[in-house]
Design a protein around this motif. Structure first.
Motif, short mmCIF file in Angstrom:
data_model
loop_
_atom_site.label_atom_id
_atom_site.label_comp_id
_atom_site.label_asym_id
_atom_site.label_seq_id
_atom_site.Cartn_x
_atom_site.Cartn_y
_atom_site.Cartn_z
N TYR A 222 -1.17 16.34 -26.77
CA TYR A 222 -2.13 17.26 -26.43
C TYR A 222 -1.35 17.95 -27.86
N ARG B 144 -6.34 14.89 -27.82
CA ARG B 144 -5.70 13.85 -27.63
C ARG B 144 -6.10 12.73 -28.30
N LYS C 133 5.81 22.83 -23.64
CA LYS C 133 7.14 23.24 -23.14
C LYS C 133 8.13 22.54 -23.70
N GLU D 198 -1.28 23.15 -25.59
CA GLU D 198 -2.59 24.15 -25.08
C GLU D 198 -2.64 25.54 -24.49
N LEU E 163 2.88 18.67 -25.14
CA LEU E 163 2.30 19.28 -24.39
C LEU E 163 1.64 20.42 -24.49
N VAL F 270 -7.54 21.74 -28.70
CA VAL F 270 -6.89 21.12 -28.02
C VAL F 270 -7.21 19.36 -27.96
N GLN G 223 8.58 17.09 -15.67
CA GLN G 223 7.83 16.11 -16.66
C GLN G 223 8.35 14.71 -16.40
N GLU H 54 0.02 18.37 -14.91
CA GLU H 54 0.09 18.97 -15.89
C GLU H 54 -0.65 18.54 -17.28
N ARG H 55 -0.92 16.98 -17.48
CA ARG H 55 -1.59 16.81 -18.96
C ARG H 55 -3.65 17.18 -18.94
N GLY H 56 -3.19 17.90 -20.03
CA GLY H 56 -4.59 18.33 -20.15
C GLY H 56 -5.36 20.17 -19.84
N THR H 57 -6.07 20.36 -19.95
CA THR H 57 -5.47 21.46 -20.61
C THR H 57 -6.07 21.72 -18.69
N ARG H 58 -5.49 23.47 -18.35
CA ARG H 58 -5.78 23.94 -17.27
C ARG H 58 -7.02 23.58 -16.47
#
Lengths: 437, 176
Positions: A362, A354, A400, A384, A382, A352, B160, B113-117
């Motif tokens: 992402y 950015r 999303k 991932e 978004l 992933v 969002q 929520e931005r970036g990986t979980r």
């Protein structure tokens, strides 16, 4: 002060298939010149109405991967069901490269069916494959996927992944604000979903064991993130970890004997490996920054992970059981690179990405760690949790769409995309199964 | 001979360093006691509140009560440190815990929520740990505080955009 919050996680293990509104595939991007294939509806005898349309299953499979276009049924000039009824000129006139015909024969009084299929190269007027598959009438869909596997391999030379499955997490938010979470398993195309775990608390990071018998995941059912493994067939579960802090990111080693994971028991998240036979815990990284998202190199000797030790997430590699905690940094050219996993070639890394600080998008990308060439596969913002099909042909990922979490898939060359729209809730964290047969 | 004198010099240096270190440590302790004493003089110590009816202390009590009602702390994007403006509020929380050793709290860390979980799970913990350390430095006991990160799994606002994201980057103090 907030009132004392009583958190009760209600877990119901699905003992039998709990069917939800089915997800169905939408092709969002295909190749410019898909291979034309005529899939003639199979002649049926001795099976009831409502049985699965095998030819439809095959046509959908082949179109979903984007490289094929099935001839519309209303444009079929004839409906052969076996070689003696096939006139190749008919199909050459229709500019079809390949032709599939077959018949489904039931036995009155029981559920057994026989499916005969024959697959032809129209231009060379050649029978490429053909056999009789038998099973229960309820397995017609599986038989269709098996035929798709054979056709795909005949045409592309690559083993088909149409009989594989996916795991994913569904989160639903009730209007009252309370959320519910489900771990589900479905066919690769989202059909026949089954609930493996249901909870009022988050579920994360599902991962298949290499033999596809077990799934490892993170559940917050005790109010804290803990790692569990679960036998898919029996539903039997085992809690693997109960360390203070984060217990997350379980990933089976290629031989299935070890589980890589992230534990923050000593202050900051580090990578560990637990031997599932002896329960011995091996520390892999030791750094005060965040180390997370482990994945195994194809040879099972090293772990690729994400660390923000230089300030922003980048990808690193370290050997398991090495004498030092020295790491090799793999990415430099992105603002953030995360959630990486090698393709089977051991050179290309799915991740992933950015690109810059300025644009917070992402996307799923592949970097060749020898040439440093980067291919960005997606163009939503978004994206991932990329997960690779076992034949290496496609990557499924979460994104999303219209404000909801959905699963998309993209071919490894970025040319083909399809989407599994969700009937309800946010769908996320797909995990593509190994080959199941 | 040269080696020996060098060793002696090293030993002397070591003794000197240790002495210096001890001096520094004791200085810190003295400083701590002094600052605590200083704060007691101004009437802000939790142990004096509720027993004295002077208007000054009541005002202080009101301030404390108000501070304790604030249980959600918001964070800037990609930042793990709590905002400077929350410092006083958190100090009241720390004193409240110090004055009530039987009380326990949970610090629940969250990310947008931005970036990986998995990274967000770690970021949520980093944020909660920042507050944890501040509470301990200001008198709370480690045993009173449980830390859990939910990462991006439990957004306060599921939309969002920055409006929603700013509500989701947070640490919540929850009674337990």
């Amino acid at each position: 002060m907030k009132p004392y919050r009583l958190l009760i996680a209600i877990i119901i293990l699905a003992t039998n298939a709990h069917v939800h509104a089915q997800l169905s595939i939408q092709i969002t991007q295909g190749v410019d010149n898909p291979i034309p294939i005529a899939v003639v509806p199979f002649q049926t005898a001795g099976i009831g109405f409502g049985a699965e349309d095998v030819a439809r299953v095959v046509a959908n499979d082949l179109e979903q991967v984007g490289e094929f276009r099935a001839l519309e049924r209303e444009n079929l000039l004839s409906m052969p069901s076996e070689q003696s009824e096939v006139f190749f000129r008919d199909w050459q006139v229709m500019a079809q490269d390949y032709l599939l015909v077959g018949k489904v024969t039931g036995t009155p009084g029981n559920q057994l069916v026989q499916v005969q299929y024959e697959f032809f190269d129209v231009n060379r007027e050649l029978l490429l494959a053909g056999e009789i598959l038998s099973g229960n009438v309820s397995q017609l869909r599986d038989i269709g996927h098996e035929i798709s596997n054979i056709i795909y391999e005949q045409v592309t030379g690559i083993r088909g992944a149409f009989t594989t499955q996916i795991l994913y997490v569904v989160a639903e938010q009730a209007p009252s604000g309370s959320a519910s979470f489900r771990l589900e398993k479905a066919d690769y195309d989202g059909s026949r979903p089954q609930v493996l775990l249901r909870s009022q608390e988050p579920i994360m990071s599902p991962n298949w064991s290499p033999d596809a018998r077990e799934v490892a995941y993170v559940s917050f059912e005790t109010d804290l993130p803990r790692i569990y493994t679960q036998n898919i067939a029996t539903g039997q579960r085992r809690q693997i970890t109960n360390y203070p802090g984060i217990n997350s990111s379980p990933v089976y080693s290629p031989d299935g004997n070890m589980l890589a994971m992230v534990l923050s028991k000593d202050g900051s998240p580090d990578i560990f490996v637990q031997d599932l036979r002896s329960n011995e815990l091996i520390r892999v990284t030791d750094h005060p920054a965040i180390d997370t998202e482990p994945s195994w190199t194809p040879d099972g000797r090293s772990i690729v992970f994400m660390s923000d030790r230089t300030g922003q997430p980048q990808i690193y590699q370290i050997e398991v059981g090495a004498s030092s905690f020295d790491v090799e940094r793999l990415t430099y050219d992105c603002f953030q690179c995360a959630k990486a996993r090698f393709l089977p070639d051991g050179n290309n890394l799915v991740h992933v990405r950015r690109e810059t600080r300025q644009s917070p998008t992402y996307q799923i990308a592949i970097i060749n760690i020898e040439t440093l060439r980067v291919i960005t596969l997606t163009n939503t913002s978004l994206d991932e949790s990329p997960s690779l099909a076992p034949n290496g042909s496609m990557i499924m990922y979460a994104t999303k769409y219209q404000g909801r979490g959905v699963l998309d898939a993209v071919s490894i060359d970025g040319l083909v995309k399809f989407r599994l729209p969700s009937a309800e809730g946010d769908v996320r964290e797909p995990a593509w199964s190994p080959f199941l047969n | 001979m040269g080696t020996q004198s060098y060793s002696i010099f090293k030993a002397a240096l070591l003794v000197f360093s240790l002495t210096l270190f001890a001096a520094c440590s004791s200085t810190e302790e003295v400083d701590d006691q002094q600052s605590t004493g200083g704060e007691s003089d101004t009437g802000s110590s939790a142990q004096t509140s509720g027993t004295d009816e002077t208007p000054q202390l009541t005002a202080e009590e009101i301030a404390a009560q108000e501070a304790l009602r604030t249980t959600i702390f918001y964070f800037d994007f990609d930042v793990a440190e709590f905002k400077a403006e929350d410092r006083d509020t958190l100090t009241y929380h720390a004193r409240d815990l110090a004055a009530n050793p039987d009380r326990g709290i949970r610090l629940e860390g969250h990310a947008d929520e931005r970036g990986t979980r998995e990274y967000n799970l770690a970021l949520g913990e980093r944020r909660a740990n920042g507050i944890l350390n501040y509470l301990i430095v200001n008198g709370a006991s480690r045993a009173q505080i449980e830390v859990v990160s939910y990462g991006e799994e439990r957004p306060a606002d599921s939309g969002q955009g920055e409006q929603a994201y700013s509500m989701n980057r947070r640490v919540e103090i929850v009674g337990r």
